[in-house]
Design an enzyme around this catalytic site. Structure first.
Site, mmCIF file in Angstrom:
data_model
loop_
_atom_site.group_PDB
_atom_site.id
_atom_site.type_symbol
_atom_site.label_atom_id
_atom_site.label_comp_id
_atom_site.label_asym_id
_atom_site.label_seq_id
_atom_site.Cartn_x
_atom_site.Cartn_y
_atom_site.Cartn_z
ATOM 1 N N TYR A 253 0.829 -1.219 0.000
ATOM 2 C CA TYR A 253 0.000 0.000 0.000
ATOM 3 C C TYR A 253 0.858 1.263 0.000
ATOM 4 O O TYR A 253 0.443 2.318 -0.476
ATOM 5 C CB TYR A 253 -0.936 -0.035 1.207
ATOM 6 N N LYS B 119 -3.498 7.793 3.575
ATOM 7 C CA LYS B 119 -4.659 7.453 4.407
ATOM 8 C C LYS B 119 -4.420 7.846 5.866
ATOM 9 O O LYS B 119 -5.354 8.269 6.552
ATOM 10 C CB LYS B 119 -4.984 5.956 4.303
HETATM 11 N N1 LIG Z 1 -11.551 -0.662 -2.682
HETATM 12 C C1 LIG Z 1 -11.002 -0.853 -1.494
HETATM 13 O O1 LIG Z 1 -10.477 -1.924 -1.172
HETATM 14 C C2 LIG Z 1 -11.022 0.269 -0.487
HETATM 15 C C3 LIG Z 1 -10.840 -0.026 0.870
HETATM 16 C C4 LIG Z 1 -10.836 1.014 1.800
HETATM 17 C C5 LIG Z 1 -11.009 2.328 1.358
HETATM 18 N N2 LIG Z 1 -11.177 2.580 0.026
HETATM 19 C C6 LIG Z 1 -11.337 3.981 -0.389
HETATM 20 O O2 LIG Z 1 -12.620 4.158 -0.898
HETATM 21 C C7 LIG Z 1 -12.614 5.313 -1.725
HETATM 22 C C8 LIG Z 1 -13.333 5.007 -3.041
HETATM 23 O O3 LIG Z 1 -12.578 4.089 -3.797
HETATM 24 P P1 LIG Z 1 -13.218 2.826 -4.520
HETATM 25 O O4 LIG Z 1 -12.534 1.637 -3.947
HETATM 26 O O5 LIG Z 1 -14.688 2.899 -4.535
HETATM 27 O O6 LIG Z 1 -12.633 2.949 -5.999
HETATM 28 P P2 LIG Z 1 -13.147 3.725 -7.304
HETATM 29 O O7 LIG Z 1 -12.035 3.594 -8.295
HETATM 30 O O8 LIG Z 1 -14.478 3.221 -7.705
HETATM 31 O O9 LIG Z 1 -13.280 5.236 -6.796
HETATM 32 C C9 LIG Z 1 -12.190 6.124 -6.699
HETATM 33 C C10 LIG Z 1 -12.701 7.456 -7.199
HETATM 34 O O10 LIG Z 1 -11.725 8.500 -7.039
HETATM 35 C C11 LIG Z 1 -11.969 9.409 -8.091
HETATM 36 N N3 LIG Z 1 -10.874 10.354 -8.287
HETATM 37 C C12 LIG Z 1 -9.570 10.077 -8.540
HETATM 38 N N4 LIG Z 1 -8.900 11.240 -8.714
HETATM 39 C C13 LIG Z 1 -9.798 12.267 -8.538
HETATM 40 C C14 LIG Z 1 -9.715 13.687 -8.586
HETATM 41 N N5 LIG Z 1 -8.563 14.310 -8.860
HETATM 42 N N6 LIG Z 1 -10.834 14.405 -8.356
HETATM 43 C C15 LIG Z 1 -12.016 13.804 -8.081
HETATM 44 N N7 LIG Z 1 -12.156 12.456 -8.027
HETATM 45 C C16 LIG Z 1 -11.056 11.710 -8.268
HETATM 46 C C17 LIG Z 1 -12.171 8.496 -9.304
HETATM 47 O O11 LIG Z 1 -12.783 9.180 -10.377
HETATM 48 C C18 LIG Z 1 -13.050 7.419 -8.698
HETATM 49 O O12 LIG Z 1 -14.416 7.740 -8.878
HETATM 50 C C19 LIG Z 1 -11.150 5.730 -1.881
HETATM 51 O O13 LIG Z 1 -10.844 6.731 -0.942
HETATM 52 C C20 LIG Z 1 -10.434 4.440 -1.494
HETATM 53 O O14 LIG Z 1 -9.108 4.664 -1.065
HETATM 54 C C21 LIG Z 1 -11.203 1.592 -0.893
#
Ligand SMILES: NC(=O)c1ccc[n+]([C@@H]2O[C@H](COP(=O)([O-])OP(=O)(O)OC[C@H]3O[C@@H](n4cnc5c(N)ncnc54)[C@H](O)[C@@H]3O)[C@@H](O)[C@H]2O)c1
Length: 255
Positions: free
Chosen positions: A154, A161
């Site tokens: 990560y 984070k």
């Molecule tokens: N998927 C996992 O395992 C997981 C676990 C814990 C936390 N998260 C967090 O959840 C959140 C959503 O991620 P996800 O897993 O749904 O993936 P995802 O790829 O569906 O969503 C990530 C989003 O970030 C947006 N993004 C990136 N750069 C950007 C910018 N400059 N301006 C505006 N938007 C921007 C993308 O367009 C996308 O919609 C993130 O913060 C991620 O770190 C994900």
């Protein structure tokens, strides 16, 4: 309209596919009585197409969360659809490839700065941009991945984070006087587009499958989305600066 979020007006960022955590949040929120406005980044026509798959097609506002002009204009754009906001969901994360997958010692400051700008500082930027539309009782909710320890692949996203978790506490501190809460949901690994961009992500998947006491479904975004809804609702009125783990209990268990 009945439901946990009846009458609430929400701004939801971060929808890019129907596997996005934000998509589940938007869907459940509508099913529970909320009016939802989305923001989209980059491939806007794709986000608009996905938005049509929601129970109620939702308007999409373009927002690159690192773009000062778009942030400054966000309030006016939101007002074209709703007259205020009761909740804001930050579901945004990005790090250049050099920052992930084991390259921690070699990633350049420029790449790390991008990761921190998009994934950490943006939490504050988004909240401040939405603030003029918010009133006491409002809530900001973001998504984190447990930053209390270092994970094998990560790397700088973990640092981002950790910063996000701290930024949420500071936002709680600075927005408390206005009656606005800031909380995070710490989700276990979910197969989204962001997750696919992490080389070695399957290590998380294996670890969770083996250790989470409740078990863990890598393709079910709903538990994390439900926690977001709860934090946006009136059922956590005195909770701010908090991190709610939605990880099958993984964080509580030693190796
Ligand atoms: N998927 C996992 O395992 C997981 C676990 C814990 C936390 N998260 C967090 O959840 C959140 C959503 O991620 P996800 O897993 O749904 O993936 P995802 O790829 O569906 O969503 C990530 C989003 O970030 C947006 N993004 C990136 N750069 C950007 C910018 N400059 N301006 C505006 N938007 C921007 C993308 O367009 C996308 O919609 C993130 O913060 C991620 O770190 C994900």
């Amino acid at each position: 309209m009945s439901g946990l979020l009846a009458g609430k007006r929400l701004l939801v960022t971060g929808v890019i596919t129907d596997a996005s955590i934000a998509f589940s949040v938007a869907k459940l929120a509508q099913e529970n009585g909320a009016q939802v406005v989305l923001t989209g980044y980059g491939r806007l026509s794709l986000v608009e197409r996905i938005a049509k798959r929601l129970p109620e097609p939702a308007p999409v506002i373009e927002l690159d969360v690192t773009n000062p002009e778009q942030l400054a204009g966000l309030g006016d754009k939101v007002r074209e659809h709703v007259d205020g906001l009761d909740g804001v969901v930050h579901s945004i994360g990005f790090a250049p490839q050099s920052c992930l997958g084991g390259g921690f010692l070699d990633a350049s400051w420029e790449d790390v700065a991008t990761a921190l700008h998009v994934s950490t500082y943006s939490y504050k930027s988004l909240a401040v941009a939405a603030l003029p539309l918010m009133s006491p009782g409002g809530a900001v909710v973001g998504l984190t991945f447990d930053a209390t320890q270092a994970w094998p692949v990560y790397d700088w996203m973990g640092v981002a984070k950790a910063g996000l978790e701290s930024a949420s506490r500071y936002l709680a501190l600075h927005l408390g006087k206005q009656g606005i809460r800031s909380n995070l949901v710490s989700a276990g690994p979910l197969r989204t587009m962001a997750a696919k961009s992490i080389p070695g992500f399957e290590q998380f998947e294996d670890a969770w499958s083996e250790r989470a006491p409740l078990g863990w479904n890598l393709t079910d975004q709903e538990p994390a989305a439900r926690a977001c809804l709860a934090l946006l609702s009136d059922w956590f009125p005195a909770t701010t600066g908090e991190i709610v783990h939605v990880d099958g209990g993984y964080h509580a268990i030693g190796a």
